[in-house]
Design a protein around this motif. Structure first.
Motif, short mmCIF file in Angstrom:
data_model
loop_
_atom_site.label_atom_id
_atom_site.label_comp_id
_atom_site.label_asym_id
_atom_site.label_seq_id
_atom_site.Cartn_x
_atom_site.Cartn_y
_atom_site.Cartn_z
N ILE A 126 0.83 -1.21 0.00
CA ILE A 126 0.00 0.00 0.00
C ILE A 126 0.87 1.25 0.00
O ILE A 126 0.66 2.17 -0.80
N SER A 127 1.85 1.29 0.90
CA SER A 127 2.62 2.54 1.02
C SER A 127 3.48 2.78 -0.22
O SER A 127 3.75 3.93 -0.56
N ILE A 134 2.50 2.23 -3.31
CA ILE A 134 1.64 2.93 -4.27
C ILE A 134 1.39 4.36 -3.81
O ILE A 134 1.40 5.29 -4.60
N GLY A 135 1.21 4.52 -2.50
CA GLY A 135 1.07 5.88 -1.96
C GLY A 135 2.29 6.72 -2.30
O GLY A 135 2.16 7.89 -2.71
N ALA A 136 3.47 6.15 -2.13
CA ALA A 136 4.71 6.87 -2.44
C ALA A 136 4.77 7.21 -3.94
O ALA A 136 5.15 8.32 -4.31
N GLU A 172 2.25 7.65 -5.97
CA GLU A 172 1.29 8.72 -6.29
C GLU A 172 1.77 10.07 -5.77
O GLU A 172 1.65 11.09 -6.46
N MET A 210 -0.94 13.66 1.49
CA MET A 210 -1.66 12.61 0.79
C MET A 210 -1.05 11.24 1.13
O MET A 210 -1.77 10.29 1.44
N LEU A 211 0.27 11.19 1.11
CA LEU A 211 0.94 9.92 1.45
C LEU A 211 0.65 9.53 2.89
O LEU A 211 0.39 8.37 3.20
N ILE A 264 -2.80 8.04 3.13
CA ILE A 264 -2.83 6.68 2.59
C ILE A 264 -2.17 5.70 3.55
O ILE A 264 -2.73 4.66 3.88
N SER A 265 -0.96 6.06 4.02
CA SER A 265 -0.23 5.08 4.83
C SER A 265 -0.91 4.88 6.18
O SER A 265 -0.82 3.79 6.75
N GLY A 284 -3.40 2.26 5.48
CA GLY A 284 -2.64 1.03 5.34
C GLY A 284 -2.22 0.48 6.70
O GLY A 284 -2.34 -0.73 6.96
N PRO A 288 -3.50 10.77 -12.38
CA PRO A 288 -4.34 9.95 -11.51
C PRO A 288 -3.75 9.82 -10.10
O PRO A 288 -2.54 9.79 -9.94
N VAL A 289 -4.61 9.76 -9.10
CA VAL A 289 -4.20 9.48 -7.71
C VAL A 289 -5.23 8.50 -7.13
O VAL A 289 -6.09 8.88 -6.34
N MET A 309 -5.16 5.77 -5.05
CA MET A 309 -5.18 5.55 -3.60
C MET A 309 -5.54 6.84 -2.85
O MET A 309 -6.24 6.80 -1.84
#
Lengths: 297, 297, 297, 297
Positions: free
Chosen positions: A180-181, A183-185, A187, B176-177, B180-181, B184, B261-262, B264
């Motif tokens: 997950i992280s 893909i977060g990174a 993006e 944003m990261l 997301i994390s 996660g 695109p973003v 996540m």
């Protein structure tokens, strides 16, 4: 110590080498004769079959197999280990499989007097060769104490995660978060650069702030940021995307069993799956950033 | 230095206090008279209006406002700062807004001879009070050099992120990261515990492995793991979920503009939005883990 | 026709009743003695075990079981059907399982001279009782021709989907799309009403426009729109959310095998899983709209 | 009727033509002189500017503009319509914009005595030319009654959706569901075919079952299933992906304002955005299926 070792693949072969170097006596088995021959040149003895390993006077048997179906077959099959192994022989499975299977096999082994640990690893083939793997171990305290010195011949970080199956749980949870992280990174880095930032400056800000993660400070997917990362060598080597897909599959399957939602985990699995579908499954998993970069590297 | 300060909210008020403590002369403005009165008791001078600030002999004007519409109005409105400020006065906007607006305002200011920086912060109200904020700064090198000592009176980490707007880009990408994390981390911790692991042991494994991130090693959402985290005080204090939603909204909006695109990032925005929808928007954003725990804490 | 019928659960029992009403002779088996007794009162003969069914002079055996593991056990187990059934007896499995298992079992059956169809159904317990089920059938043309009249005693829509396993593929693909479009319908209806529209007017617009789908025009999740939908009776009855989760699990598992991404399908699975996790798994799957309504109905 | 018409783009031009054909007197305005010239050849009168339209003796003014910013500027700008239009002149905006802006403009118009409707359309340029558009109309009952005959000169389905802004809400909700179900259709068709089904057979099953939707029975994204669909002509024509992205952007923005989650809607927006990012934004939105097909058509 007299040790049986089953599974001499990309990971198993260097692990067995390190055990031999540490002075253990190894009887080895693999369906690939070339892999067996190589181990024999390093000092191992070739077993004629699973039964040949488990009926010898080994104290410990270690398995390193591709997936749950192989573990099930090797341990529980008609001619499998549990059918022939002497009571009291210690068992360690270092394969990465689902916790449910790991627990079932361990319970069957314990029932017949064979203490068993699950001990999946992280660190990749590089860590296997260098003997610097991390072992995440599930099983009884005293069994962990017994196995630790042997595992220490193959790795440098040996962590006891609790009862049987917990080694698998720990690896699965860690790798799901990693998937997950990453893909977060990907993006965050791509969006930041698309909006005008220099990638190194952006990584510098994130790595001293709350977005910091292993995927940005050690394995940044944006080319040019971390010299040693696969992003600097065309996403070759490293941790293959198809392996990440396998690990995320284990996590979503476990979540289904536990009736636990894993929304981001399932999305991550599909996004990597989509990249693999387009032919990139053999690249390092950080290549997911190609989805977000104008000119794929 | 003679400084004008506009916006004395939860963040702006303690920032102004720290400037006063550092010996600067402050003329302040806010629509909330009580906030102005409090600043006056600390040594500030109350301005009659925006025009009163910009027509004085201030060298620098700092703004700390809730959203882009306020920044637009305060700077570009008919009676706004740019309509009255003297050529050469320095401008710093510390509001968190979208980079597009930040760049437009900075360009308009530069056009009329007022060098401007965007300098959003992280660190929350605690950091604002303690003077330990991080400033992410976008603008010209020499302007950054001019502003740095003043910003250092309010924060301890002053990072130059590049040209105008890049302070906003850096904050947006980082947050944003983070958003997301954190989800996660919530999924990985919850799944691991549901599958039988102790949360502290699991966090220990992750924090020494590749899943490691700020959301697990510093701000773990699972109760009982990190003593100082909001998860140990009922998810009060910290970084409000509605603020995270705002920041993710800035990121997805910027992505729409950049045609980037973003996936996540957008999912994270909706998941926090769903929690806020159910009435939890005032909690710390790590309360997203309630979605994944059998008994919400 | 002399028919063996295995599996007298919520679906199987009324299906067997309809076969009896149509004049067939039935030998039945189920682990639940009460279910067997009830079938006997309707004219069926009770079998002593699986072997008792397959060794009799039945022409056709139909199975209706909960999951792949039961199908595997009933057909392939040591004392399973394939071990005892006479060459030439026709086999139909109406369970909903993954296509891979369906194909494996059908191939094993064909190898020993037993033509087999997979024929999962849709229509729920209501359709099973009324004899109005839809059968999605995979297998050879002539076998389909043979089975059609019998299936027509239990359903009104009998569709040949191609070779073995394709009945399962068709059901899986349809239900995945259903699971996705139901959440889409829930989001569209909720957003529209939250923005000020009357739900019936909104449904009217959608149902004559490009958003039209079964989930809006026949089974609308918003209360008060479709009189006969579960949304008008507290989301009771209908198609249980846990069954939808099972079907989406089959789809994501098949996708993993086919190395095909199903991004929306996987997200849908997790969203229903999250509702089930919070205790709503027994409601109709359209209750997913509770996630989007201020006051859950 | 004497009508002012502003905005002669791909949609506005044929709409104006149909009004002329129906016998109305049109005064038209557009920044593109060629578009104006063409309308004049068809019988329209060219206006010198916005003021020239609104100060004439028109009874009704219709606008068809690209986005909210243009609507805001044309109606509320310094030299905009509301500044010059005579009290009592009717206003219809057929642009597709967010409901919040539509309501604000309508309220401002009503305040000064100009009844206003929002009336976005569906049906594309084909429908505009053929005069078969659907109008989704928001505003007062009597105003709807007044406008209906005029709208009927340009479309065949005129739906009253409630108060001001509801036309926009209805279109937004419908199109969000459309965007979601199209991706669902793409995933279901692709997965089914990858698992061995014939696409026409699969579409046949779905279209008589619960997965049925406009995206499968009228506009199926899989090539070869629906003869008239864009999937049969290389995804050209139809409803452009970038327009779908715009509409999903309106929906997620409205959801943010309403503090309502739209999880699938936001994911759909990002998936289309990802395709556009890779250069497919000009194709019909059903080209999203390229993400799921081995050999993109």
């Amino acid at each position: 110590m007299k040790i049986g070792f089953i599974g001499l693949g990309n990971m198993g072969a260097p692990m067995a080498s390190n055990l031999l170097k540490a002075g253990h006596e190894l009887t080895v088995f693999d369906l690939d004769q070339a892999a067996v021959d190589k181990a024999v040149t390093e000092g191992a003895t070739a077993a004629d079959g699973l039964g040949d390993i488990s009926t010898g006077d080994v104290e410990l048997i270690i398995t390193m197999l591709p997936a749950a179906q192989h573990v099930r077959s090797v341990y529980l099959g008609e001619d499998g280990l549990l059918a022939s192994v002497a009571r009291g022989v210690h068992l360690i499975d270092s394969s990465t499989i689902d916790p449910m299977t790991a627990r079932e096999v361990a319970a069957r082994a314990a029932d017949q007097g064979n203490p068993m640990l699950d001990a999946p690893v992280s660190g990749g083939t590089g860590g296997a060769q260098a003997g610097t793997l991390t072992f995440m171990v599930g099983g009884e305290d005293e069994e962990f104490a017994f196995a630790r010195p042997v595992l220490a011949n193959m790795g440098k970080n040996i962590v006891h995660c609790g009862a049987a199956g917990n080694g698998q749980v720990a690896k699965m949870a860690n790798n799901m978060l990693l998937g997950i992280s990453m893909i977060g990174a990907a993006e965050a880095m791509s969006l930041g650069v698309a909006m005008g930032m220099d990638p190194e400056v952006l990584a510098g800000v994130i790595n001293t702030s709350s977005g910091r993660c292993w995927s940005t400070d050690t394995y940044n997917p944006y080319p040019g940021v971390i010299e040693t990362a696969p992003s600097n060598r065309g996403y070759t080597g490293g941790f293959g995307m198809d392996l990440m897909i396998k690990d995320l599959g284990l996590a979503t399957e476990a979540a289904k069993t536990a009736r636990q939602p894993v929304i981001m985990g399932a999305l991550a699995q599909q996004l990597y799956q989509g990249m693999s579908f387009e032919g990139h499954g053999g690249l390092d998993f950080s290549a997911i950033i190609k989805r977000y970069l104008k000119e794929p590297e």
